[in-house]
Design an enzyme around this catalytic site. Structure first.
Site, PDB file in Angstrom:
ATOM      1  N   GLU A   1       0.851  -1.193   0.000  1.00 28.25           N
ATOM      2  CA  GLU A   1       0.000   0.000   0.000  1.00 28.25           C
ATOM      3  C   GLU A   1       0.880   1.233   0.000  1.00 28.25           C
ATOM      4  OE1 GLU A   1      -1.987  -0.685   3.631  1.00 28.25           O
ATOM      5  OE2 GLU A   1      -3.293  -2.220   2.775  1.00 28.25           O
TER       6      GLU A   1
ATOM      7  N   GLU B   1      -5.176   2.310  15.977  1.00 34.69           N
ATOM      8  CA  GLU B   1      -5.416   0.862  15.927  1.00 34.69           C
ATOM      9  C   GLU B   1      -4.139   0.052  16.066  1.00 34.69           C
ATOM     10  OE1 GLU B   1      -7.469  -0.603  12.313  1.00 34.69           O
ATOM     11  OE2 GLU B   1      -6.308  -2.431  12.683  1.00 34.69           O
TER      12      GLU B   1
ATOM     13  N   SER C   1      -6.746  -5.946  14.935  1.00 33.66           N
ATOM     14  CA  SER C   1      -8.066  -6.249  14.377  1.00 33.66           C
ATOM     15  C   SER C   1      -8.328  -7.722  14.632  1.00 33.66           C
ATOM     16  CB  SER C   1      -8.045  -6.074  12.861  1.00 33.66           C
ATOM     17  OG  SER C   1      -8.564  -4.834  12.519  1.00 33.66           O
TER      18      SER C   1
ATOM     19  N   HIS D   1       2.179   3.499   8.976  1.00 31.13           N
ATOM     20  CA  HIS D   1       2.138   2.449   7.957  1.00 31.13           C
ATOM     21  C   HIS D   1       3.526   2.162   7.399  1.00 31.13           C
ATOM     22  CE1 HIS D   1      -2.181   3.566   7.782  1.00 31.13           C
ATOM     23  NE2 HIS D   1      -2.323   2.274   7.536  1.00 31.13           N
TER      24      HIS D   1
HETATM   25  P1  ATP Z   1      -5.014   0.562   9.266  1.00 31.78           P
HETATM   26  O1  ATP Z   1      -6.472   0.784   9.318  1.00 31.78           O
HETATM   27  O2  ATP Z   1      -4.257   1.311  10.315  1.00 31.78           O
HETATM   28  O3  ATP Z   1      -4.430   0.721   7.897  1.00 31.78           O
HETATM   29  P2  ATP Z   1      -5.514  -2.210   8.914  1.00 31.78           P
HETATM   30  O4  ATP Z   1      -6.972  -2.169   9.211  1.00 31.78           O
HETATM   31  O5  ATP Z   1      -5.045  -2.322   7.513  1.00 31.78           O
HETATM   32  O6  ATP Z   1      -4.784  -0.966   9.642  1.00 31.78           O
HETATM   33  P3  ATP Z   1      -5.145  -4.891   9.713  1.00 31.78           P
HETATM   34  O7  ATP Z   1      -5.080  -5.339   8.320  1.00 31.78           O
HETATM   35  O8  ATP Z   1      -6.350  -5.165  10.475  1.00 31.78           O
HETATM   36  O9  ATP Z   1      -4.836  -3.341   9.767  1.00 31.78           O
HETATM   37  O10 ATP Z   1      -3.833  -5.402  10.468  1.00 31.78           O
HETATM   38  C1  ATP Z   1      -3.796  -5.748  11.833  1.00 31.78           C
HETATM   39  C2  ATP Z   1      -2.771  -4.917  12.575  1.00 31.78           C
HETATM   40  O11 ATP Z   1      -1.530  -4.924  11.888  1.00 31.78           O
HETATM   41  C3  ATP Z   1      -3.094  -3.447  12.693  1.00 31.78           C
HETATM   42  O12 ATP Z   1      -3.975  -3.211  13.762  1.00 31.78           O
HETATM   43  C4  ATP Z   1      -1.746  -2.837  12.934  1.00 31.78           C
HETATM   44  O13 ATP Z   1      -1.320  -3.016  14.262  1.00 31.78           O
HETATM   45  C5  ATP Z   1      -0.877  -3.670  12.036  1.00 31.78           C
HETATM   46  N1  ATP Z   1      -0.710  -3.037  10.717  1.00 31.78           N
HETATM   47  C6  ATP Z   1      -1.549  -3.095   9.685  1.00 31.78           C
HETATM   48  N2  ATP Z   1      -1.075  -2.449   8.611  1.00 31.78           N
HETATM   49  C7  ATP Z   1       0.121  -1.968   8.984  1.00 31.78           C
HETATM   50  C8  ATP Z   1       1.131  -1.229   8.311  1.00 31.78           C
HETATM   51  N3  ATP Z   1       0.991  -0.891   7.043  1.00 31.78           N
HETATM   52  N4  ATP Z   1       2.254  -0.904   8.972  1.00 31.78           N
HETATM   53  C9  ATP Z   1       2.417  -1.269  10.275  1.00 31.78           C
HETATM   54  N5  ATP Z   1       1.507  -1.988  10.953  1.00 31.78           N
HETATM   55  C10 ATP Z   1       0.371  -2.335  10.336  1.00 31.78           C
END
Ligand code: ATP
Length: 552
Positions: free
Chosen positions: A318, A473, A476, A325
């Site tokens: 992404e 966050e 999830s 991120h």
């Molecule tokens: P966000 O809404 O912040 O983009 P997400 O909904 O994509 O997060 P999930 O796919 O549910 O996140 O991933 C679970 C967890 O992994 C997140 O709560 C976060 O702690 C971590 N995480 C997700 N994407 C990233 C990222 N790009 N960089 C660092 N940590 C991440």
């Protein structure tokens, strides 16, 4: 005879006149002899100077009372102790440590001060010429390049007043020996002391502070990460990051969960193609880097593993250039069966965060205090009464509404909370409930992936939850669909073909029966970032990867 046009010297004319031509040397021969004599004299003088120099050096070495107490590292049996073990019980005793030279200052030919550094901790050392310590040794100590590794022995003293600039301010070392172990280059691309201040708010290069010292941007720090990691603050952050990982494993393992690893190379882009990195030369085919262990965790549950967890890399293609991120992060994932209700798993996960936070606060107070010097919010992470605050998603929306935030899109279940709304909610919850950790449960079904269990009595909602630290966050999770027919229907509703490559194996896993289960995925880097109140997730990551950064 002289050649045409050359003026004969008067003296030579005289010689020629007084002596018969055939008996005396020619003018050329005389010139040659003169040159040779000059050459010989020069050589003799150089030899003499050389001999004198060597003699002077020998006599100096003979006079150097400390000649064996400094220089290259000798072979001996002296054992060092770690700087973190040095205490007041060592006062007036001789100890040996292996450190870097943080900086050095020559006060006079007879006195020098060194600042020594081991894993971010600093201590002052004094090199003072006396009966045994020579001026040559004092000079040697200050000639060593900053950042070089040295083995230093010295008597521990209690300085009065304490050395404010050293992290170990109550002790000081009076050097008795100093040997070079590994030399650093003279011109470091960045000084550790410059990286010891928090990065500036602006990304502009070349700024200086009020005293003219360079303010190093986050980019420069990350470009020179190996030097940057040597600061006291970064050493503490790395220790805490390691501790979060270890505490996660400790909690999971004690609960009876099995640590397992799922593949990171996949044949198909399973969870939506846009966020997936393609590896395009996998033996003539394409492969994809896993953006989550989700489907495999569930297949392990279907394979009778009951309770599993994993610490592993997660890849996200992404183009998100934000403070939280990255394109690769460390995922802390778990999945487990439950007997009656998914809240059994939700409570288990809430207690996990409470465990991690309280254990960090008791086992790593020293490191938290160090980080606090650079990031003032580090010490103030609060969980009221040591218990997670759990609210329903709709209760969270109501809190925002009451504070005047526009939530029209969330009311219609069109989108998830925006980052700005999440942060605002975090502030409102801290003010209202006095806590930095809270959970939102029962998210709208429309904003969750196909494997999420729908709420049995309210189809707009789901049995899913997010965890937040300081309003952002960190996890999830959800109860997952464990029935193959229900899963197929959910996939179709969300626009995923259950018969496509990559999904058939997953759906089939549930055809031979699978117990109800739930789980979650946490981001290690974000937990460290928000627990310590760091500005950026990259500061919580040894070698971060983002759309702009693939090095070092
Ligand atoms: P966000 O809404 O912040 O983009 P997400 O909904 O994509 O997060 P999930 O796919 O549910 O996140 O991933 C679970 C967890 O992994 C997140 O709560 C976060 O702690 C971590 N995480 C997700 N994407 C990233 C990222 N790009 N960089 C660092 N940590 C991440």
């Amino acid at each position: 005879m002289s050649g045409e046009g050359s003026a004969p010297l008067p003296v030579r004319e005289k010689e020629t006149a007084e002596a018969p031509a055939e008996a005396g040397p020619s003018k050329n021969a005389l010139k040659k002899a003169q040159k040779e004599a000059e050459k010989a004299a020069k050589k003799a003088a150089a030899k003499k100077a050389d001999e004198e120099k060597r003699a002077a050096q020998q006599s100096q070495a003979a006079e150097d009372t400390a000649k064996d107490l400094y220089g290259p590292l000798p072979e001996d049996d002296i054992r060092e102790i770690h700087l973190k073990k040095l205490g007041e019980e060592h006062i007036d005793k001789e100890v040996t440590i292996i450190t870097r030279i943080h900086n050095s200052r020559s006060q006079s030919a007879k006195l020098a001060f060194l600042m020594l550094r081991q894993q971010g901790r600093t201590i002052q050392a004094v090199v003072a010429a006396g009966d045994v310590i020579s001026r040559q040794m004092v000079k040697y100590a200050t000639s060593i390049n900053v950042n070089s590794f040295v083995r230093v022995s010295g008597i521990v003293k209690s300085p009065n007043p304490p050395v404010a600039s050293a992290s170990i301010s109550n002790l000081e070392l009076h050097v008795t020996r100093i040997y070079l172990i590994s030399k650093a280059i003279e011109q470091l691309p960045m000084q550790v002391k410059d990286a010891e201040r928090p990065p500036p708010a602006s990304a502009e290069e070349g700024a200086v502070d009020a005293e003219g010292a360079p303010i190093v941007t986050l980019k420069t720090r990350l470009d020179n990460r190996v030097i940057d990691l040597q600061t006291e603050c970064n050493q503490a952050i790395l220790t805490i990051s390691g501790a979060v990982q270890a505490l996660f494993i400790e909690y999971m393992y004690k609960s009876g969960a099995t640590p397992l690893n799922t593949p990171k190379l996949l044949g198909t882009a399973t969870e939506g193609g846009s966020g997936v990195f393609e590896v395009n030369n996998y033996f003539g085919k394409s492969a994809f880097l896993a953006q989550s262990p989700q489907l495999y965790k569930q297949m392990l549950i279907a394979g009778d593993c009951e309770s599993v967890f994993e610490v592993g890399p997660v890849f996200r293609a992404e183009n998100s250039n934000t403070h939280r991120h990255m394109t690769e992060f460390t995922g802390l994932d778990f999945e487990q069966v439950f007997s009656k209700h998914y809240h059994e798993v939700l409570t288990f996960a809430e207690n996990l965060i409470v465990f991690i936070v309280t254990e960090l606060q008791s086992r790593h107070k020293e490191e938290i205090d160090v980080v606090k010097k650079f990031f003032p919010r580090a010490g103030d992470f609060r969980i009221k009464d040591g218990k997670a605050l759990r609210l329903r998603y709709l209760e969270g929306i109501q809190i925002l509404k009451d504070a005047g935030v526009d939530t029209t899109e969330q009311d219609n279940f069109v989108t998830d909370l925006t980052t700005a709304q999440e942060k605002k909610l975090g502030q409102l919850i801290r003010a209202k409930y006095d806590t930095d950790f809270y959970v939102l449960d029962e998210f709208p079904y429309s904003v969750r992936p196909f494997y999420t269990k729908r709420h049995p009595t309210n189809p707009d909602l789901s049995y899913s939850y997010d965890f937040f630290m300081r309003g952002e966050e960190i996890m999830s999770g959800a109860q997952r669909v464990n029935d193959a027919d229900e899963l197929e229907a959910a996939m179709r509703e969300k626009g995923v073909d259950p018969n496509s490559d990559g999904f058939a194996d997953y759906v089939n896993a549930f055809r031979q029966g699978c117990r109800p289960h739930a789980g979650g995925g946490l981001g290690l880097n974000r937990i460290v970032q928000f627990f310590l109140g760091l500005d950026n997730v990259r500061q919580a990551t040894p070698f971060p990867r983002d759309p702009q950064r693939l090095r070092p």
